[in-house]
Design a protein around this motif. Structure first.
Motif, PDB file in Angstrom:
ATOM      1  N   UNK A   7       0.781  -1.128  -0.040  1.00  0.00           N
ATOM      2  CA  UNK A   7      -0.010  -0.160  -0.107  1.00  0.00           C
ATOM      3  C   UNK A   7       0.889   1.236  -0.032  1.00  0.00           C
ATOM      4  N   UNK A   8       0.418   2.479  -0.681  1.00  0.00           N
ATOM      5  CA  UNK A   8       1.131   3.514  -0.830  1.00  0.00           C
ATOM      6  C   UNK A   8       0.993   4.322   0.726  1.00  0.00           C
ATOM      7  N   UNK A  10       1.826   3.495   3.482  1.00  0.00           N
ATOM      8  CA  UNK A  10       2.803   3.146   4.336  1.00  0.00           C
ATOM      9  C   UNK A  10       4.072   4.171   4.131  1.00  0.00           C
ATOM     10  N   UNK A  11       3.947   5.036   3.125  1.00  0.00           N
ATOM     11  CA  UNK A  11       5.256   5.699   2.692  1.00  0.00           C
ATOM     12  C   UNK A  11       5.250   7.021   3.763  1.00  0.00           C
ATOM     13  N   UNK A  12       6.535   7.297   3.978  1.00  0.00           N
ATOM     14  CA  UNK A  12       6.936   8.162   4.965  1.00  0.00           C
ATOM     15  C   UNK A  12       7.755   9.061   4.302  1.00  0.00           C
ATOM     16  N   UNK A  17      10.254  13.597  -0.519  1.00  0.00           N
ATOM     17  CA  UNK A  17       8.973  12.920  -0.310  1.00  0.00           C
ATOM     18  C   UNK A  17       8.668  11.791  -1.394  1.00  0.00           C
ATOM     19  N   UNK A  18       8.331  10.640  -0.956  1.00  0.00           N
ATOM     20  CA  UNK A  18       8.213   9.585  -2.033  1.00  0.00           C
ATOM     21  C   UNK A  18       6.973   9.944  -2.858  1.00  0.00           C
ATOM     22  N   UNK A  19       7.152   9.732  -4.155  1.00  0.00           N
ATOM     23  CA  UNK A  19       6.235  10.456  -5.076  1.00  0.00           C
ATOM     24  C   UNK A  19       5.495   9.112  -5.896  1.00  0.00           C
ATOM     25  N   UNK A  20       4.253   9.073  -5.587  1.00  0.00           N
ATOM     26  CA  UNK A  20       3.617   8.163  -6.185  1.00  0.00           C
ATOM     27  C   UNK A  20       3.298   8.363  -7.603  1.00  0.00           C
ATOM     28  N   UNK A  21       3.480   7.438  -8.682  1.00  0.00           N
ATOM     29  CA  UNK A  21       3.168   8.100  -9.994  1.00  0.00           C
ATOM     30  C   UNK A  21       2.063   6.967 -10.821  1.00  0.00           C
ATOM     31  N   UNK A  40       0.254  12.145  -1.667  1.00  0.00           N
ATOM     32  CA  UNK A  40       1.348  11.664  -2.158  1.00  0.00           C
ATOM     33  C   UNK A  40       1.410  11.184  -3.649  1.00  0.00           C
ATOM     34  N   UNK A  41       0.488  11.582  -4.457  1.00  0.00           N
ATOM     35  CA  UNK A  41       0.584  11.151  -5.639  1.00  0.00           C
ATOM     36  C   UNK A  41       0.947  12.241  -6.599  1.00  0.00           C
ATOM     37  N   UNK A 150      -1.959   0.125  -6.520  1.00  0.00           N
ATOM     38  CA  UNK A 150      -1.020   0.048  -7.338  1.00  0.00           C
ATOM     39  C   UNK A 150      -1.201  -0.732  -8.340  1.00  0.00           C
TER      40      UNK A 150
ATOM     41  N   UNK B 769      11.722   6.129   2.226  1.00  0.00           N
ATOM     42  CA  UNK B 769      10.486   6.417   2.272  1.00  0.00           C
ATOM     43  C   UNK B 769       9.273   5.654   2.132  1.00  0.00           C
ATOM     44  N   UNK B 771       7.260   1.996   1.519  1.00  0.00           N
ATOM     45  CA  UNK B 771       6.994   0.784   2.310  1.00  0.00           C
ATOM     46  C   UNK B 771       7.565  -0.184   1.239  1.00  0.00           C
ATOM     47  N   UNK B 790       5.190  -1.030  -3.681  1.00  0.00           N
ATOM     48  CA  UNK B 790       4.037  -0.622  -4.559  1.00  0.00           C
ATOM     49  C   UNK B 790       4.466   0.198  -5.681  1.00  0.00           C
ATOM     50  N   UNK B 792       3.533   2.120  -7.700  1.00  0.00           N
ATOM     51  CA  UNK B 792       3.466   3.686  -8.095  1.00  0.00           C
ATOM     52  C   UNK B 792       4.745   4.273  -7.507  1.00  0.00           C
ATOM     53  N   UNK B 793       5.686   3.671  -6.872  1.00  0.00           N
ATOM     54  CA  UNK B 793       6.907   4.472  -6.631  1.00  0.00           C
ATOM     55  C   UNK B 793       7.996   3.736  -7.124  1.00  0.00           C
ATOM     56  N   UNK B 796      10.554   6.491  -8.332  1.00  0.00           N
ATOM     57  CA  UNK B 796      10.926   6.975  -7.200  1.00  0.00           C
ATOM     58  C   UNK B 796      12.012   6.241  -6.684  1.00  0.00           C
TER      59      UNK B 796
END
Lengths: 251, 959
Positions: A7-8, A10-12, A17-21, A40-41, A150, B769, B771, B790, B792-793, B796
């Motif tokens: 899951x996105x 859980x990003x910290x 900053x983690x960038x979901x794409x 986060x996206x 995702x 950063x 998971x 995931x 999506x990362x 990154x």
């Protein structure tokens, strides 16, 4: 949680900053997308002209990348899933084959008797996500919950030519007589496993494997451009939803 | 020659447009087809025939025969009689050189007859054998009708697929089809009508009822019918009917189908029946009625029914001189028609037919006669007629191909002299002349009946529709049956020698060819078809089906019912391959990191259904980097399944030959999947996430099959387990090499030390950063961390690791360096080093099978049997002495006989030698045994090893 790595959520945020794409981010960028950072996206918010995007949705067809919107899979015993869905929806939900049911601005989409796809609201689904996590042990104790945000990409096809565009690459029957708003059609989308949610009049949400994002974008763009279609940012879609009080996306 | 304006003509005489034909400017009116414009300009020869290169003119004027095939703006298969003229169109003849007027290949007609019987290419050109390549070149050059343009971009055009669901699909837009569509639509059905002609209306358009036809089309549209014009139904595929229209293939799925496909007018077989000027009488009528063009200056009509007489009168009224009508019957059904002919001064020659056409380059004379039962002219009955057109009507054949494809059976009807479709399959209706309702009134009534029946079958409409159906049935009965038709002789001749009588004008098959084929034993219609190619040309046997059956019947003495018809097969009309291909998009999977690979200049190749980075330009350098510093590879393509539930461990125990239920959380075990026969089908790792959850990885190309395999067994065993395929939801990278630990440590709080994170252990935490599930495994043989996170990362995390590893000399590596590295460790790639017969023990993995497991598991029985036997061959490593890298697939030979196979081979830069894997005889599967490899004609010496070439004890891997 042992499945946190799926899951996105859980990003910290660290140094960067983690960038979901979205899997379609690069093709969207090539098509002129302007991005905003949202929950986060990196989200394709617009394509330079809100007016032209709105016109496409109103007069021809537009396609909107909603891959960033949360998707959860719940698997469990059929009666438990119905109980869970009914509490979330505030009314009795159908078992498999009975179509989707709105949950607020999200959707409860039965894929099979023991498997449901929950589409979280576009504007942020944290609340619903938490509600489900809270209700799950109570109403569906043996059920499992997997975050598929995702795993599944998503394109909304919207506009009067939406059906005609989808017919160029998909054999699912979306005629008004065969598909009412709220119908959910698991099946082949552009020769790949997926599904289509009929989420509003002239509005369909395509769900498909995220690794096929670039392919699907190409297919949809190729079909839609024949009808004067264009990519549309999610801001225009949200604007339409606000103006129509959500009826463009729900029955 | 243009006629005076015709009441229902399609052309706009107020405007003129120009196009070119073979470089010559031709004038036309909007609405003209190429053929009508050429005919108006007295161009009678349109093409040259397929085999004999005989000049051919227009035959059908409906876009169905091969005579009018031309190259139109580079499209070589266009039909001139159904292709509308456009300003500036460039039209060229095909299949003639150097010109349409003078074609050197005509020599095959004039001199080549004895050398070109049916199947001549099997007979004439087989000796001497060494000359076959020359013959083949000549024959291939001569074959075909036209040439594609050489450049790919010049022969591409956009084709579309369009899926259309409907309640009722009506095929055919004549009066029956239109009435059926209207009836069904008015009852409330969603109706699509597909008509292959330029304009729906069928015969009404040429029979003076064009206004009625156009009214019906308008009414149908107003009733909600989607009318597809110029749209041919190609076939019937279990309810799916592909309809080809322009550049779009409509895939129509209907609940009910109505075939209103009409009939196909047949030609007559007589000597020189292919001369330009011999055409179907319906075609001549269409030319006059729709385009205002006279088919010729003087027309002789050869009829077998009243419709021929009607055609003659229509031509006369249009302004065409009709010299006579030869009617095979002794008297017409309609005395009125005979009277009208008499009033028009047209001679009616009853009981006669055409027995020869004569002329050079076109018809100048027709010979008619009464014929005997063999078709030979009776003495004293011969008549000669000066004319330039012979309009023939050899009867009508039901266009029943789609009905037959749908499952109906064809039987011969003696009364009508036709093959008719018998009992219709469920969901299929028929209307109009295809089922014998020929008059306009009967066709209309039968259409209404079919449309209403279809609606009622769908549960649409109530008593009102039932009442309408009863009335329509009454109208149908009142309309009466079809008129009398004379059965044409198989071959009519004046008894003189000379002149080819063609039964199939597309393929240049003559009556003599059919007799020849029967003499040679090809006496069934299916065999004769394949031997002579009769009915196999571009018109799909429309005009040759019945004549060829008659000729075979004549030659064999069997009845037409006994001869039967050839199997109806799609497509019903010729269709470009592009129509079947659709849009040129391949459903390629790409990992979420794919863009980074492209940015890095990766060579991208297919790997299963994925597009994957094969290398980044320097595979050996990339492999070395992994062993010297660090490398990063995208392994997102691995299949990944979450197996969860109380029975998850037991479920996996049943699927794998080793034990997995005893795996502790955060531990990993390698697993091989086998079939029931104990053969290796896939492999991967199994990581226990918690008490009830596992992450199973599979090979990249095996993911789908494994997911299906698991689902199938789960359904069978009904265990409390849930499967979720997260292949596309999880990206994965493998960070490997001496510096991997250091690089990873800089991005995470996880303890990455050898003690804190040992080999075959898993940890969850964040990396940059993100998971992640981090797994200590090492396919490439170095200290390695496989990170799952995931998708999506993807970009990154890839970017973060590459950035963190920059100072350590990290390099991305692709599939090719990965293959070098794993080969050093003798790690198997399932499907490459194994095949469908490979057992785990023989593949060097005896330790993976736990026969002491209490639980039963897939393949156990076979593996127990195998354990008691010595395998014939084993998978081992090898090195070659001379530095030559043998081809993968090269043969292991022993005493000159094949005894095994090389499965993998590479040059390993770190080891500076050639290494590989091969299946060798078991007695040679020992260290230092010598084997021989036969590769591309030379023998290579190789030495066997059973231990990994690199780090055989796994010390590096575990460090």
């Amino acid at each position: 949680m042992s499945l946190a790595f799926l899951s996105t959520q859980g990003a910290v945020e660290g140094v960067v900053a983690p960038l979901a794409s979205s899997p379609m981010e690069r093709v969207a960028r090539a098509a002129g997308a302007q991005f905003v950072f949202r929950a986060g996206w990196n989200v394709a918010a617009s394509y330079g002209s809100a007016q032209r995007e709105r016109e496409a949705c109103a007069e021809a067809v537009g396609w909107v990348d909603l891959s960033h919107v949360g998707k959860l899979e719940v698997q469990g015993a059929p009666d438990q899933l119905v109980a869970l869905g009914s509490e979330l929806a505030g009314r009795e939900v159908a078992a498999a084959g009975g179509g989707a049911t709105p949950i607020g601005s999200g959707w409860w989409c039965p894929m099979a008797a023991t498997r449901v796809l929950v589409l979280l609201p576009p504007g942020g689904g944290d609340e619903l996500r938490e509600t489900i996590a809270e209700a799950l042990p109570r109403l569906a104790p043996s059920a499992s919950l997997v975050d598929l945000t995702s795993a599944l990409a998503s394109l909304v096809i919207v506009g009067p030519r939406a059906r005609e565009v989808i017919a160029r690459f998909c054999a699912l029957d979306l005629r008004p007589a065969a598909s009412q708003v709220g119908s959910f059609h698991p099946g082949s989308v552009a020769r790949t496993p997926g599904g289509i949610l009929h989420e509003g009049p002239d509005r369909f949400r395509l769900l498909f494997g995220s690794a096929l994002g670039e392919y699907l974008w190409t297919v949809v763009a190729d079909a839609a451009e024949q009808f004067g279609g264009r990519p549309v940012g999610d801001e225009v879609l949200m604007e339409i939803d606000r103006e129509t009080d959500g009826t463009s996306a729900h029955a | 020659m243009r006629l005076a304006q015709q009441p229902g003509e399609r052309i706009d005489r107020s405007r003129r447009i120009k196009f070119s034909f073979d470089g010559r400017s031709v004038e036309a009116h909007p609405g003209d087809t190429i053929a009508s414009a050429l005919l108006a300009g007295e161009q009678r020869v349109l093409s040259r025939s397929f085999k004999y290169h005989r000049p051919r003119g227009e035959l059908c004027f409906s876009g169905r025969c091969a005579h009018s095939m031309m190259d139109v703006d580079g499209w070589p298969g266009a039909r001139a009689c159904s292709e509308l003229v456009r300003e500036g169109l460039r039209v060229q003849h095909i299949n003639a050189w150097p010109s349409l007027r003078f074609d050197v290949m005509r020599a095959t007609d004039l001199f080549g007859g004895p050398f070109t019987p049916p199947g001549f290419y099997y007979k004439t050109f087989i000796r001497p054998r060494r000359l076959w390549p020359v013959y083949e070149k000549v024959l291939r050059n001569a074959a075909g009708l036209a040439r594609l343009r050489p450049a790919q971009d010049e022969r591409e055009w956009r084709t579309e697929y369009r899926r259309r669901h409907c309640d009722v699909l009506v095929i055919g837009g004549g009066v029956a089809g239109l009435q059926a569509a209207i009836a069904a639509a008015r009852s409330g059905a969603d109706v699509v009508l597909a008509d292959e002609d330029l304009e729906p209306g069928g015969r009404l358009l040429v029979e003076g009822a064009h206004e009625e036809a156009r009214d019906l089309v308008r009414t149908a549209r107003e009733a909600g019918v989607e009318v597809l014009e110029g749209a041919a139904a190609l076939g019937f595929f279990d309810g799916l009917v592909p309809v080809w229209q322009g550049s779009t293939l409509h895939q129509v799925r209907a609940a009910r189908h109505i075939a209103a496909t009409g009939t196909v007018e047949q030609s007559l077989v007589f000597p020189d029946n292919d001369l330009p000027g011999v055409m179907l009488s319906g075609g001549a009528r269409r030319a006059a009625a729709l385009y205002g063009v006279a088919p010729g200056a003087a027309v002789l009509v050869a009829a077998t029914s009243d419709s021929g007489l009607d055609d003659a009168l229509a031509l006369y009224r249009a302004g065409v001189r009709v010299v006579a009508v030869a009617d095979l019957r002794d008297a017409p059904d309609s005395a009125d028609l005979a009277q009208q002919l008499g009033a028009a001064g047209i001679e009616l020659i009853s009981g006669s037919t055409v027995v020869r056409a004569a002329g050079r380059g076109g018809v100048s004379e027709a010979v008619t006669a009464r014929v005997d039962e063999r078709g030979v002219a009776r003495s004293g009955t011969t008549k000669r007629h000066e004319c330039d057109v012979i309009a023939v009507g050899g009867g009508e054949v039901p266009a029943s191909s789609l009905l037959l494809q749908a499952g109906a059976h064809a039987t011969y009807d003696e009364r009508s002299g036709r093959f008719v479709a018998g009992e219709l399959p469920p969901s299929v209706h028929a209307a109009g002349s295809v089922v014998g309702h020929e008059s306009a009134a009967a066709a209309a009534a039968s259409g209404s009946v079919a449309g209403l029946e279809a609606a009622l079958a769908l549960g649409i409409g109530g008593s009102e529709v039932e009442q309408q159906l009863a009335e329509a049935r009454e109208r149908l009965v009142a309309a009466g049956g079809p008129g009398r038709v004379a059965v044409a002789p198989a071959l009519a001749t004046d008894g003189r020698r000379g002149g080819k009588a063609f039964v199939d004008l597309d393929e240049d098959v003559t009556a003599k060819d059919i007799a020849y084929a029967v003499d040679e034993g090809f006496s069934s219609i299916e065999l004769a078809k394949r031997y002579t190619t009769v009915t196999m040309g571009p018109s799909q046997g429309r005009f040759s089906q019945l004549p060829s059956a008659r000729l075979i019947a004549k030659a064999t003495g069997l009845s037409l019912g006994e001869i039967g018809m050839t199997t109806a097969r799609p497509p019903w009309v010729t269709v470009p391959l592009g129509a079947l291909a659709g849009r040129p998009f391949e459903p390629a999977k790409r990992s979420s990191i794919h863009g980074c690979h492209r940015d890095l200049g990766a060579t991208v190749r297919w790997a299963g259904d994925w597009r994957r980075a094969y290398d980044y330009g320097d595979p050996q350098g990339e492999a070395l980097a992994v062993q010297q510093t660090a490398g990063l590879i995208d392994v997102s393509t691995l299949g990944k399944l979450i197996v969860a539930g109380p029975d998850a461990g037991a479920f996996l125990d049943r699927l794998y030959p080793n034990r997995l239920s005893n795996l502790a959380p955060n531990r990993i075990r390698y697993g091989v999947l086998t079939s029931e026969a104990g053969r290796i089908t896939d492999d991967g790792t199994v990581c226990r996430l918690d008490e009830n959850s596992f992450l199973v990885t599979t090979t990249s190309s095996g993911a789908g099959a494994v997911e299906q395999w698991f689902s199938w067994w789960l359904a069978t065993w009904d265990m409390d387990v849930r499967l979720t395929d997260v292949t596309q939801g999880l990206a994965a990278v493998n960070l490997a090499g001496p510096k991997a630990r250091e690089i990873l440590s800089s991005l995470t709080d996880l303890d990455c030390s050898a003690e804190g994170f040992p080999y075959l252990h898993a940890r969850q935490g964040t990396v940059a950063g993100v998971p992640c599930l981090a797994m200590r495994i090492g396919f490439v043989g170095e200290v390695g961390y496989e990170l799952h996170f995931p998708a999506a990362y993807g970009e990154h995390l890839w970017g973060a690791i590459m950035e963190a590893g920059r100072e350590h000399g990290i390099r991305p590596f692709g599939m090719e360096p990965q293959r070098i590295l794993r080969l050093q460790k003798l790690h198997v790639i399932v499907g490459q080093d194994t095949d469908s017969e490979s057992l785990p023990a023989a593949a060097g993995m005896p330790w993976i099978v736990k026969l002491d497991k209490e639980e039963d598991f897939i393949g156990r029985w076979a593996l127990e049997l195998a354990a008691d036997r010595v395998p014939e061959s084993k998978l081992v490593g090898f090195t070659t002495a001379n530095g030559h890298v043998p081809t993968e697939g090269a043969v292991i030979v022993r005493d000159g006989v094949a005894a095994g196979q090389v499965t993998s081979s590479r040059y390993a830069p770190k080891l500076d030698r050639v290494i590989g894997m091969a299946w060798v005889p078991t007695d040679l599967a020992v260290d230092d045994a010598q084997v021989q490899i036969s590769d591309a004609g030379r023998i290579l010496e190789a030495r066997v090893t059973t231990r990994p070439f690199y780090d055989p004890e796994g010390e590096v891997l575990r460090s």
